[in-house]
Design a protein around this motif. Sequence first.
Motif, PDB file in Angstrom:
ATOM      1  N   LEU A  76     -13.169   2.855  -4.800  1.00  0.00           N
ATOM      2  CA  LEU A  76     -12.124   2.218  -4.000  1.00  0.00           C
ATOM      3  C   LEU A  76     -10.744   2.430  -4.620  1.00  0.00           C
ATOM      4  O   LEU A  76      -9.727   2.225  -3.973  1.00  0.00           O
ATOM      5  N   PHE A 118       0.825  -1.213   0.000  1.00  0.00           N
ATOM      6  CA  PHE A 118       0.000   0.000   0.000  1.00  0.00           C
ATOM      7  C   PHE A 118       0.856   1.259   0.000  1.00  0.00           C
ATOM      8  O   PHE A 118       0.469   2.288  -0.548  1.00  0.00           O
ATOM      9  N   HIS A 123     -10.362 -10.073  -1.943  1.00  0.00           N
ATOM     10  CA  HIS A 123      -9.165  -9.700  -2.708  1.00  0.00           C
ATOM     11  C   HIS A 123      -8.223  -8.794  -1.902  1.00  0.00           C
ATOM     12  O   HIS A 123      -8.003  -7.648  -2.298  1.00  0.00           O
ATOM     13  N   ARG A 144       0.779   4.213  -2.789  1.00  0.00           N
ATOM     14  CA  ARG A 144       0.602   5.626  -2.423  1.00  0.00           C
ATOM     15  C   ARG A 144       1.718   6.499  -2.974  1.00  0.00           C
ATOM     16  O   ARG A 144       1.566   7.701  -3.125  1.00  0.00           O
ATOM     17  N   MET A 154     -16.629  -0.601   2.679  1.00  0.00           N
ATOM     18  CA  MET A 154     -16.351  -1.019   1.293  1.00  0.00           C
ATOM     19  C   MET A 154     -14.977  -1.693   1.220  1.00  0.00           C
ATOM     20  O   MET A 154     -14.818  -2.723   0.565  1.00  0.00           O
ATOM     21  N   VAL A 155     -13.990  -1.059   1.886  1.00  0.00           N
ATOM     22  CA  VAL A 155     -12.636  -1.624   1.859  1.00  0.00           C
ATOM     23  C   VAL A 155     -12.655  -3.015   2.491  1.00  0.00           C
ATOM     24  O   VAL A 155     -12.053  -3.959   1.962  1.00  0.00           O
ATOM     25  N   LEU A 168     -19.987  -5.295  -4.765  1.00  0.00           N
ATOM     26  CA  LEU A 168     -19.976  -3.834  -4.801  1.00  0.00           C
ATOM     27  C   LEU A 168     -20.360  -3.395  -6.215  1.00  0.00           C
ATOM     28  O   LEU A 168     -20.123  -4.113  -7.180  1.00  0.00           O
ATOM     29  N   GLN A 211     -15.241  -5.096   2.736  1.00  0.00           N
ATOM     30  CA  GLN A 211     -15.942  -6.033   1.837  1.00  0.00           C
ATOM     31  C   GLN A 211     -15.036  -6.491   0.702  1.00  0.00           C
ATOM     32  O   GLN A 211     -15.010  -7.668   0.352  1.00  0.00           O
ATOM     33  N   ALA A 212     -14.310  -5.530   0.114  1.00  0.00           N
ATOM     34  CA  ALA A 212     -13.430  -5.882  -0.996  1.00  0.00           C
ATOM     35  C   ALA A 212     -12.275  -6.759  -0.508  1.00  0.00           C
ATOM     36  O   ALA A 212     -11.880  -7.715  -1.168  1.00  0.00           O
ATOM     37  N   ARG A 215     -17.004   4.010   3.785  1.00  0.00           N
ATOM     38  CA  ARG A 215     -15.875   3.670   2.921  1.00  0.00           C
ATOM     39  C   ARG A 215     -15.042   2.551   3.538  1.00  0.00           C
ATOM     40  O   ARG A 215     -14.590   1.651   2.828  1.00  0.00           O
ATOM     41  N   THR A 249      -5.253  -7.160  -3.986  1.00  0.00           N
ATOM     42  CA  THR A 249      -5.669  -6.131  -4.937  1.00  0.00           C
ATOM     43  C   THR A 249      -6.046  -4.850  -4.206  1.00  0.00           C
ATOM     44  O   THR A 249      -5.707  -3.750  -4.647  1.00  0.00           O
ATOM     45  N   VAL A 250      -6.747  -4.984  -3.083  1.00  0.00           N
ATOM     46  CA  VAL A 250      -7.149  -3.798  -2.322  1.00  0.00           C
ATOM     47  C   VAL A 250      -5.913  -3.065  -1.822  1.00  0.00           C
ATOM     48  O   VAL A 250      -5.827  -1.837  -1.899  1.00  0.00           O
ATOM     49  N   HIS A 268      -4.662   0.977  -0.092  1.00  0.00           N
ATOM     50  CA  HIS A 268      -5.331   0.905   1.205  1.00  0.00           C
ATOM     51  C   HIS A 268      -4.480   0.104   2.178  1.00  0.00           C
ATOM     52  O   HIS A 268      -3.910  -0.918   1.808  1.00  0.00           O
ATOM     53  N   PRO A 272      -6.629   6.776   0.111  1.00  0.00           N
ATOM     54  CA  PRO A 272      -6.941   7.567   1.306  1.00  0.00           C
ATOM     55  C   PRO A 272      -6.159   8.876   1.276  1.00  0.00           C
ATOM     56  O   PRO A 272      -4.955   8.875   1.021  1.00  0.00           O
ATOM     57  N   THR A 327     -21.958  -1.548   4.949  1.00  0.00           N
ATOM     58  CA  THR A 327     -22.567  -1.234   3.657  1.00  0.00           C
ATOM     59  C   THR A 327     -22.623   0.251   3.357  1.00  0.00           C
ATOM     60  O   THR A 327     -22.846   0.630   2.217  1.00  0.00           O
ATOM     61  N   PHE A 349     -14.384  -6.286  -7.484  1.00  0.00           N
ATOM     62  CA  PHE A 349     -14.944  -6.620  -6.176  1.00  0.00           C
ATOM     63  C   PHE A 349     -16.428  -6.923  -6.341  1.00  0.00           C
ATOM     64  O   PHE A 349     -17.254  -6.020  -6.402  1.00  0.00           O
TER      65      PHE A 349
END
Lengths: 231, 318
Positions: free
Chosen positions: A98, A70, B174, A74, B166-167, A90, B169-170, B163, B177-178, B183, A102, B160, A87
Amino acid sequence: MLQIRDLHAYYGKSHVLHGVNMDIARGEIVALLGRNGVGRSTTCKAVMGQVALEGSIRFKDQELAGRRSFEIARMGVGYVPENRDIFAGLTTRQNLNLGVKPGQKGGRWTMEDMFELFPNLRNRADVDAAVLSGGEQQMLTMCRTLMGDPEVIMIDEPTEGLSPQMTQRVADLLNEISRRGVSILLVEQKLAIALDIADRVYVMGHGQVVFEGTPDDLRARADVRKEWLEV
Amino acid sequence: MDLILVTMIDGLVTGLLLFMLSSGLTLIFSMMGVLNFAHASFYMLGAYFAYQISRYIGFWPALFIAPVLVGLVGAAVERYGLRRVHKYGHVAELIFTFGLALLIEEVVQFVWGKGHVEYNAPESLQFALFSIADYEIAAYKIFMIAVAAAIFIALLLILTRTRVGMVIQAALTHPDTVEALGHNVPLVFMGVFGVGSALAGVAGVIAGPVLGTFPGMAVVLGSIVFVTIVVGGLGSLWGALVASLLIGWLTTFAASYNIGMADLLGALGIEPPADLSESLLRDIWTLSLPQVGPILPYLLMVLVLVFRPYGLFGNRDA
């Protein structure tokens, strides 16, 4: 901008990369060619900090080796992995959101840009991204990474399994990315596209770079293509 | 009819309690691939911490402080334990959490002894809120339902509508990938582990006075929690909720209705053999529902595994 020096990478005990050297300048499109399993994807993963490695990877004069994934993202490195992992669960819009990092402010790309480039994504902005077609999912993963405003983007096999029409749209997007000053490392199987849009090409074999030059250089070297590329 | 309603309420309490444990466990498993054997131990720590705190400053502060402490212990376990073990693979992680469960049990016995401790519901909740026919419904039961429901709604909204949700959930499917999108996934892991542990802690705080606070309480509930997440489908919050309620009602109804196997077979038109003591199947004729109640969740798990191996709400690919 990105300099890879004597890069060795490992999956467990197997030694996958054996001293890779590579350079990508600002705004340049560099194609990374080679057959399956020669270490092209691993090179991307190594830059992204996802595999164990030795050697040096410098980006804008900062060392990337040893940093977390990460942090590397960044700093401005973008990565679109081969497996199109959108994903599921979503929506398209949430997927794109996403991609925004941040604390990120603005950038070269807005969601509106993405919808203009790919009207399909606008039409399906609020549906579960899992129902998009293969081509749309490929667009979505590329756009998602672009939302984070990377300065260099590594894209792994973006045209795999796509129709000629979709393949052309991917090529158009790559040119647009480059036009906005973003460097591209393109891992590709389809020689024609790679030679068409790349400024320079690297050919990999057995975990090493075996050829380096311009697309014209590679066109002139039937021996290299026969030994390392053609099936 | 009245008994049904009363049993429904009791089953709801059990089910929601299970959910507070299974929700955290299923999120942790889906995200990190770690089946956390120590999850029920955090539930036990919640009860003991609350017992200790309530002796000094009362139940209500303990309700908030104990889960926070348990959450901090959980986050520390992830940060300084699991994360280091991670590179040696899932077997090492499994053994690590198993060892942790034993360690926590030993520590609890060392500090608080082997027997039950005097941890009771607050006096302000020790009254019958209302009664259905002759059955009195304790205020504390309704309080447990309210706490669990509030936590479920909060969890759902966070997952749900924010943000961070969401992170999460993803990252359930994965994580690499996230993280490559910038992140801080290791921080998210630590947070989810901490919050999951804290949820188990809350369950311990409110269940301790009812189910008893003793060193074996983690083992008693632990295996049922695993059954719950397998039945619900690993990684599914809705699956965890439905399976928790299902198992809560299943066990409570089984315990409340004294139906004998002989009655059941009789209703199906099967008569007992004339000489029961000589029959090979004589034990079946004397079984009653409360006796088989505790094995029903496991039976349900076997059926789910046979007919829907990815669980009621699970994803086939996962």
